[in-house]
Design a protein around this motif. Structure first.
Motif, PDB file in Angstrom:
ATOM      1  N   MET A 177      21.687 -19.818  -3.947  1.00  0.00           N
ATOM      2  CA  MET A 177      21.264 -21.298  -4.324  1.00  0.00           C
ATOM      3  C   MET A 177      21.356 -22.265  -3.061  1.00  0.00           C
ATOM      4  O   MET A 177      22.228 -21.883  -2.110  1.00  0.00           O
ATOM      5  CB  MET A 177      22.743 -21.782  -5.073  1.00  0.00           C
ATOM      6  N   SER A 178      20.282 -23.072  -2.915  1.00  0.00           N
ATOM      7  CA  SER A 178      20.310 -23.832  -1.853  1.00  0.00           C
ATOM      8  C   SER A 178      20.907 -25.174  -2.216  1.00  0.00           C
ATOM      9  O   SER A 178      20.660 -26.023  -3.150  1.00  0.00           O
ATOM     10  CB  SER A 178      18.752 -24.274  -1.463  1.00  0.00           C
ATOM     11  N   VAL A 179      22.048 -25.533  -1.217  1.00  0.00           N
ATOM     12  CA  VAL A 179      22.893 -26.772  -1.478  1.00  0.00           C
ATOM     13  C   VAL A 179      22.836 -27.361  -0.177  1.00  0.00           C
ATOM     14  O   VAL A 179      23.277 -26.850   0.578  1.00  0.00           O
ATOM     15  CB  VAL A 179      24.390 -26.023  -1.941  1.00  0.00           C
ATOM     16  N   ASP A 180      22.569 -28.608  -0.302  1.00  0.00           N
ATOM     17  CA  ASP A 180      22.430 -29.504   0.897  1.00  0.00           C
ATOM     18  C   ASP A 180      23.510 -30.507   0.687  1.00  0.00           C
ATOM     19  O   ASP A 180      24.040 -31.328   1.727  1.00  0.00           O
ATOM     20  CB  ASP A 180      21.142 -30.236   1.000  1.00  0.00           C
ATOM     21  N   ARG A 181      23.783 -31.285  -0.617  1.00  0.00           N
ATOM     22  CA  ARG A 181      24.678 -32.265  -1.193  1.00  0.00           C
ATOM     23  C   ARG A 181      25.705 -31.900  -1.963  1.00  0.00           C
ATOM     24  O   ARG A 181      25.207 -31.644  -3.132  1.00  0.00           O
ATOM     25  CB  ARG A 181      23.963 -33.560  -1.191  1.00  0.00           C
ATOM     26  N   ILE A 182      26.772 -32.009  -1.921  1.00  0.00           N
ATOM     27  CA  ILE A 182      28.115 -31.548  -2.676  1.00  0.00           C
ATOM     28  C   ILE A 182      28.792 -33.160  -2.919  1.00  0.00           C
ATOM     29  O   ILE A 182      29.215 -33.648  -2.086  1.00  0.00           O
ATOM     30  CB  ILE A 182      28.617 -30.586  -2.410  1.00  0.00           C
ATOM     31  N   LEU A 183      29.150 -33.299  -4.287  1.00  0.00           N
ATOM     32  CA  LEU A 183      29.972 -34.401  -4.648  1.00  0.00           C
ATOM     33  C   LEU A 183      31.131 -33.881  -5.311  1.00  0.00           C
ATOM     34  O   LEU A 183      31.066 -32.766  -6.358  1.00  0.00           O
ATOM     35  CB  LEU A 183      29.067 -35.255  -5.831  1.00  0.00           C
ATOM     36  N   LEU A 184      32.260 -33.991  -4.940  1.00  0.00           N
ATOM     37  CA  LEU A 184      33.471 -33.783  -5.553  1.00  0.00           C
ATOM     38  C   LEU A 184      34.157 -35.061  -6.215  1.00  0.00           C
ATOM     39  O   LEU A 184      34.393 -35.940  -5.612  1.00  0.00           O
ATOM     40  CB  LEU A 184      34.535 -33.427  -4.448  1.00  0.00           C
TER      41      LEU A 184
END
Length: 320
Positions: free
Chosen positions: A1-8
Protein backbone atom coordinates in the motif's frame (compact mmCIF):
# COMPACT_ATOMS: atom_id res chain seq x y z
CA UNK A 1 0.00 0.00 0.00
CA UNK A 2 1.32 3.44 -0.97
CA UNK A 3 0.71 5.78 1.96
CA UNK A 4 1.79 9.42 1.85
CA UNK A 5 -0.65 11.07 4.26
CA UNK A 6 -2.11 9.57 7.45
CA UNK A 7 -4.76 11.05 9.72
CA UNK A 8 -5.13 9.88 13.32
CA UNK A 9 -8.64 10.73 14.52
CA UNK A 10 -9.28 11.15 18.25
CA UNK A 11 -12.39 13.29 18.71
CA UNK A 12 -12.60 12.20 22.34
CA UNK A 13 -11.51 13.55 25.70
CA UNK A 14 -8.03 14.12 27.06
CA UNK A 15 -7.16 10.67 28.40
CA UNK A 16 -8.37 9.08 25.16
CA UNK A 17 -6.15 11.47 23.19
CA UNK A 18 -3.11 10.39 25.21
CA UNK A 19 -3.90 6.71 24.61
CA UNK A 20 -4.36 7.34 20.88
CA UNK A 21 -0.95 9.03 20.73
CA UNK A 22 0.68 5.62 21.19
CA UNK A 23 -0.25 4.80 17.57
CA UNK A 24 2.02 7.54 16.22
CA UNK A 25 5.48 5.95 16.72
CA UNK A 26 4.69 2.63 14.98
CA UNK A 27 3.03 4.56 12.14
CA UNK A 28 6.12 6.75 11.73
CA UNK A 29 8.41 3.72 11.80
CA UNK A 30 6.40 1.81 9.20
CA UNK A 31 5.77 4.82 6.94
CA UNK A 32 8.85 7.03 7.53
CA UNK A 33 8.15 9.32 4.56
CA UNK A 34 4.45 9.78 5.22
CA UNK A 35 2.93 12.88 6.82
CA UNK A 36 1.05 12.16 10.04
CA UNK A 37 -1.60 14.58 11.35
CA UNK A 38 -4.10 14.42 14.22
CA UNK A 39 -7.75 15.50 14.21
CA UNK A 40 -8.88 16.10 17.79
CA UNK A 41 -11.02 18.20 20.08
CA UNK A 42 -9.94 21.80 20.57
CA UNK A 43 -9.09 21.46 24.25
CA UNK A 44 -6.83 18.45 23.65
CA UNK A 45 -4.88 20.12 20.83
CA UNK A 46 -2.11 21.40 23.13
CA UNK A 47 -1.34 17.78 24.05
CA UNK A 48 -1.77 16.46 20.50
CA UNK A 49 0.99 18.86 19.41
CA UNK A 50 3.37 17.03 21.76
CA UNK A 51 2.90 13.63 20.09
CA UNK A 52 6.23 12.59 18.54
CA UNK A 53 6.28 12.59 14.76
CA UNK A 54 3.06 14.55 14.24
CA UNK A 55 3.25 17.23 11.56
CA UNK A 56 0.01 19.13 12.20
CA UNK A 57 -3.06 19.15 14.42
CA UNK A 58 -6.60 19.92 13.25
CA UNK A 59 -8.64 20.97 16.30
CA UNK A 60 -12.44 21.01 16.22
CA UNK A 61 -15.16 20.09 18.70
CA UNK A 62 -17.85 17.73 17.34
CA UNK A 63 -21.24 19.43 17.31
CA UNK A 64 -22.84 16.31 18.84
CA UNK A 65 -20.55 16.17 21.86
CA UNK A 66 -19.21 18.32 24.70
CA UNK A 67 -15.69 18.62 26.01
CA UNK A 68 -15.40 19.01 29.81
CA UNK A 69 -16.43 22.50 30.84
CA UNK A 70 -17.40 23.49 27.29
CA UNK A 71 -20.57 23.72 25.25
CA UNK A 72 -21.24 21.45 22.29
CA UNK A 73 -19.12 22.22 19.27
CA UNK A 74 -20.24 24.54 16.50
CA UNK A 75 -21.64 22.77 13.46
CA UNK A 76 -20.22 25.48 11.19
CA UNK A 77 -16.73 25.19 12.69
CA UNK A 78 -16.82 21.41 12.50
CA UNK A 79 -17.84 21.43 8.84
CA UNK A 80 -14.98 23.85 8.21
CA UNK A 81 -12.59 21.34 9.79
CA UNK A 82 -14.07 18.55 7.65
CA UNK A 83 -13.39 20.61 4.54
CA UNK A 84 -9.81 21.13 5.69
CA UNK A 85 -9.39 17.39 6.17
CA UNK A 86 -10.89 16.65 2.76
CA UNK A 87 -8.59 19.17 1.05
CA UNK A 88 -5.49 17.44 2.41
CA UNK A 89 -6.35 14.18 0.61
CA UNK A 90 -5.27 11.71 3.26
CA UNK A 91 -4.68 8.15 2.17
CA UNK A 92 -5.55 6.52 5.50
CA UNK A 93 -7.52 7.49 8.61
CA UNK A 94 -7.19 5.57 11.86
CA UNK A 95 -10.13 6.20 14.18
CA UNK A 96 -9.00 5.70 17.77
CA UNK A 97 -12.68 5.60 18.68
CA UNK A 98 -15.32 5.18 15.99
CA UNK A 99 -18.84 6.00 17.17
CA UNK A 100 -21.00 6.25 14.10
CA UNK A 101 -21.08 10.07 13.95
CA UNK A 102 -17.29 10.27 14.02
CA UNK A 103 -17.05 7.49 11.43
CA UNK A 104 -19.61 9.27 9.23
CA UNK A 105 -17.71 12.57 9.47
CA UNK A 106 -14.47 10.88 8.41
CA UNK A 107 -16.23 9.07 5.57
CA UNK A 108 -17.60 12.40 4.35
CA UNK A 109 -14.04 13.67 3.88
CA UNK A 110 -13.51 10.92 1.26
CA UNK A 111 -10.44 9.35 2.84
CA UNK A 112 -10.21 6.05 0.93
CA UNK A 113 -9.05 3.82 3.82
CA UNK A 114 -10.84 4.26 7.15
CA UNK A 115 -9.93 1.85 9.95
CA UNK A 116 -11.82 1.54 13.23
CA UNK A 117 -13.27 -0.88 15.74
CA UNK A 118 -16.91 -1.79 15.24
CA UNK A 119 -19.57 0.07 17.14
CA UNK A 120 -23.29 0.42 16.75
CA UNK A 121 -24.18 1.67 13.25
CA UNK A 122 -20.60 2.52 12.23
CA UNK A 123 -19.78 -0.32 9.80
CA UNK A 124 -21.15 1.48 6.74
CA UNK A 125 -18.68 4.32 7.27
CA UNK A 126 -15.51 2.23 7.71
CA UNK A 127 -13.57 0.42 5.01
CA UNK A 128 -11.96 -1.77 7.68
CA UNK A 129 -14.43 -2.44 10.51
CA UNK A 130 -12.49 -4.56 12.99
CA UNK A 131 -14.10 -6.63 15.77
CA UNK A 132 -15.47 -4.43 18.53
CA UNK A 133 -13.36 -3.43 21.51
CA UNK A 134 -13.06 -5.89 24.38
CA UNK A 135 -13.67 -3.81 27.55
CA UNK A 136 -11.68 -6.30 29.63
CA UNK A 137 -8.43 -5.73 27.70
CA UNK A 138 -5.99 -2.82 28.11
CA UNK A 139 -6.79 0.14 25.87
CA UNK A 140 -3.44 0.03 24.08
CA UNK A 141 -3.69 -3.66 23.23
CA UNK A 142 -7.02 -2.96 21.57
CA UNK A 143 -5.78 0.15 19.75
CA UNK A 144 -2.86 -1.88 18.40
CA UNK A 145 -5.35 -3.84 16.30
CA UNK A 146 -5.92 -0.72 14.18
CA UNK A 147 -2.41 -1.08 12.78
CA UNK A 148 -2.81 -4.62 11.47
CA UNK A 149 -4.67 -3.72 8.21
CA UNK A 150 -1.63 -1.55 7.37
CA UNK A 151 0.75 -4.48 7.77
CA UNK A 152 2.09 -3.34 11.14
CA UNK A 153 2.33 -6.35 13.48
CA UNK A 154 0.67 -6.04 16.86
CA UNK A 155 3.10 -5.46 19.73
CA UNK A 156 3.25 -4.07 23.22
CA UNK A 157 3.74 -0.32 23.17
CA UNK A 158 3.40 2.68 25.47
CA UNK A 159 2.15 6.21 25.07
CA UNK A 160 4.81 8.92 25.07
CA UNK A 161 4.82 12.72 24.75
CA UNK A 162 7.70 15.04 23.84
CA UNK A 163 8.32 17.79 26.43
CA UNK A 164 10.88 19.72 24.34
CA UNK A 165 8.32 22.14 22.83
CA UNK A 166 7.40 23.10 26.41
CA UNK A 167 10.89 24.23 27.46
CA UNK A 168 9.97 27.91 27.55
CA UNK A 169 6.88 27.26 29.63
CA UNK A 170 8.81 24.98 31.96
CA UNK A 171 11.44 27.67 32.55
CA UNK A 172 8.74 30.25 33.38
CA UNK A 173 6.90 27.87 35.71
CA UNK A 174 10.16 26.93 37.46
CA UNK A 175 10.41 30.52 38.68
CA UNK A 176 7.05 30.18 40.41
CA UNK A 177 6.81 26.59 41.59
CA UNK A 178 9.19 25.25 44.23
CA UNK A 179 11.06 22.12 43.13
CA UNK A 180 11.01 19.24 43.66
CA UNK A 181 7.25 18.91 43.74
CA UNK A 182 4.50 16.31 43.59
CA UNK A 183 1.57 17.01 41.26
CA UNK A 184 -1.65 15.94 42.96
CA UNK A 185 -4.99 15.65 41.15
CA UNK A 186 -7.70 14.83 43.71
CA UNK A 187 -10.63 15.28 41.31
CA UNK A 188 -12.52 13.09 38.83
CA UNK A 189 -15.45 13.47 36.47
CA UNK A 190 -17.74 11.95 39.11
CA UNK A 191 -17.60 13.03 42.74
CA UNK A 192 -18.43 9.54 44.00
CA UNK A 193 -15.10 8.31 42.60
CA UNK A 194 -13.04 10.84 44.57
CA UNK A 195 -11.03 10.11 47.69
CA UNK A 196 -11.90 12.66 50.41
CA UNK A 197 -10.04 15.98 50.22
CA UNK A 198 -8.95 15.52 53.83
CA UNK A 199 -6.91 12.49 52.72
CA UNK A 200 -5.26 14.49 49.96
CA UNK A 201 -4.42 17.33 52.32
CA UNK A 202 -2.83 14.86 54.72
CA UNK A 203 -0.93 13.30 51.80
CA UNK A 204 0.46 16.72 50.90
CA UNK A 205 1.66 17.19 54.47
CA UNK A 206 3.33 13.77 54.47
CA UNK A 207 5.07 14.49 51.16
CA UNK A 208 6.30 17.85 52.46
CA UNK A 209 8.09 15.98 55.23
CA UNK A 210 9.82 14.03 52.46
CA UNK A 211 10.97 17.26 50.82
CA UNK A 212 8.29 17.60 48.13
CA UNK A 213 6.16 20.70 47.74
CA UNK A 214 2.67 20.26 46.23
CA UNK A 215 1.27 21.41 42.91
CA UNK A 216 -2.50 20.94 42.82
CA UNK A 217 -3.99 20.11 39.40
CA UNK A 218 -7.63 20.83 38.57
CA UNK A 219 -10.06 23.44 37.31
CA UNK A 220 -10.42 26.77 39.06
CA UNK A 221 -13.71 25.73 40.65
CA UNK A 222 -12.24 22.46 41.89
CA UNK A 223 -9.19 24.15 43.31
CA UNK A 224 -11.34 26.80 45.02
CA UNK A 225 -12.91 23.99 47.02
CA UNK A 226 -9.46 22.87 48.08
CA UNK A 227 -8.37 26.40 48.98
CA UNK A 228 -11.39 26.75 51.23
CA UNK A 229 -10.49 23.53 53.02
CA UNK A 230 -6.88 24.50 53.77
CA UNK A 231 -3.90 26.37 52.37
CA UNK A 232 -0.21 26.17 53.23
CA UNK A 233 3.08 27.72 52.20
CA UNK A 234 4.25 24.66 50.25
CA UNK A 235 1.15 24.59 48.06
CA UNK A 236 1.02 25.73 44.45
CA UNK A 237 -2.04 25.79 42.20
CA UNK A 238 -1.94 25.30 38.45
CA UNK A 239 -4.74 27.82 37.88
CA UNK A 240 -2.67 30.53 39.60
CA UNK A 241 0.89 29.56 38.69
CA UNK A 242 0.04 28.60 35.11
CA UNK A 243 -1.52 30.67 32.36
CA UNK A 244 -4.73 28.63 32.19
CA UNK A 245 -3.79 26.61 29.10
CA UNK A 246 -3.49 22.86 28.89
CA UNK A 247 0.02 23.44 27.51
CA UNK A 248 1.05 25.02 30.83
CA UNK A 249 -0.53 22.17 32.77
CA UNK A 250 1.38 19.69 30.60
CA UNK A 251 4.63 21.61 31.17
CA UNK A 252 4.10 21.55 34.93
CA UNK A 253 3.30 17.84 34.88
CA UNK A 254 6.39 17.05 32.82
CA UNK A 255 8.65 18.59 35.48
CA UNK A 256 7.01 16.89 38.49
CA UNK A 257 8.97 14.45 40.62
CA UNK A 258 5.78 12.46 41.25
CA UNK A 259 2.14 12.41 40.18
CA UNK A 260 -0.75 11.04 42.23
CA UNK A 261 -4.31 11.31 40.98
CA UNK A 262 -7.53 9.66 40.00
CA UNK A 263 -7.95 7.91 36.67
CA UNK A 264 -8.02 10.93 34.37
CA UNK A 265 -6.27 12.83 31.61
CA UNK A 266 -3.58 14.41 33.84
CA UNK A 267 -2.58 10.94 35.11
CA UNK A 268 -1.91 9.75 31.58
CA UNK A 269 -0.15 12.97 30.52
CA UNK A 270 2.27 12.64 33.45
CA UNK A 271 2.93 8.98 32.63
CA UNK A 272 3.53 9.88 28.99
CA UNK A 273 6.34 12.20 30.08
CA UNK A 274 7.97 9.44 32.12
CA UNK A 275 6.95 10.89 35.49
CA UNK A 276 6.40 8.21 38.19
CA UNK A 277 2.64 7.99 38.71
CA UNK A 278 0.20 6.48 41.19
CA UNK A 279 -3.29 6.13 39.75
CA UNK A 280 -6.30 5.82 42.03
CA UNK A 281 -9.19 3.84 40.55
CA UNK A 282 -12.18 3.96 42.87
CA UNK A 283 -13.60 2.18 41.00
CA UNK A 284 -12.75 3.24 37.43
CA UNK A 285 -11.66 0.63 34.88
CA UNK A 286 -8.29 -0.58 36.23
CA UNK A 287 -7.97 -3.51 33.81
CA UNK A 288 -8.55 -1.25 30.83
CA UNK A 289 -7.26 2.27 31.56
CA UNK A 290 -4.42 1.65 34.01
CA UNK A 291 -1.32 3.83 33.37
CA UNK A 292 0.28 2.65 30.14
CA UNK A 293 2.89 5.36 29.62
CA UNK A 294 6.68 5.23 29.62
CA UNK A 295 6.97 6.22 33.28
CA UNK A 296 6.98 3.94 36.30
CA UNK A 297 3.48 3.40 37.63
CA UNK A 298 1.46 1.92 40.43
CA UNK A 299 -2.27 1.54 40.77
CA UNK A 300 -4.55 1.66 43.79
CA UNK A 301 -7.82 0.00 42.78
CA UNK A 302 -10.79 -0.12 45.12
CA UNK A 303 -14.54 -0.60 44.61
CA UNK A 304 -15.12 2.74 46.35
CA UNK A 305 -13.04 5.72 47.50
CA UNK A 306 -14.44 5.26 51.00
CA UNK A 307 -11.76 3.92 53.29
CA UNK A 308 -8.78 4.82 51.07
CA UNK A 309 -6.20 6.19 53.49
CA UNK A 310 -3.01 8.21 53.30
CA UNK A 311 -1.06 5.11 54.28
CA UNK A 312 -2.58 3.23 51.32
CA UNK A 313 -1.38 5.90 48.90
CA UNK A 314 2.04 6.24 50.52
CA UNK A 315 2.52 2.48 50.24
CA UNK A 316 2.03 2.72 46.48
CA UNK A 317 4.40 5.69 46.26
CA UNK A 318 7.05 3.75 48.18
CA UNK A 319 6.62 0.80 45.81
CA UNK A 320 7.44 2.87 42.72
Amino acid sequence: MSVDRILLVSLDNLGDMVFASALAPPLREHFPRATLDIWCKEYTADVARLVPGVADVIPSDPFWDRAPGRAKGSKTAFIRAMKQVRARRYDVALLAAAPWRTAAAVAATRIPVRIGLRRRKNRAFLTNALPEENPHYPVLSELARLLEPLGIPRRVFRYRLDAKPLNGRMARLARRITSPYAALHPFASKQNRCVALSVWIDLSRQLSVRGLSTLWIGSGAELDELRLAANTTWWHFIDRDGDGTLADTAAALSAAALFVGHDSGPLHIAGAFGVPVVGIFAPGEPLRTFPQGVGKSRMLARPSPVGVSVDDILSEIDAL
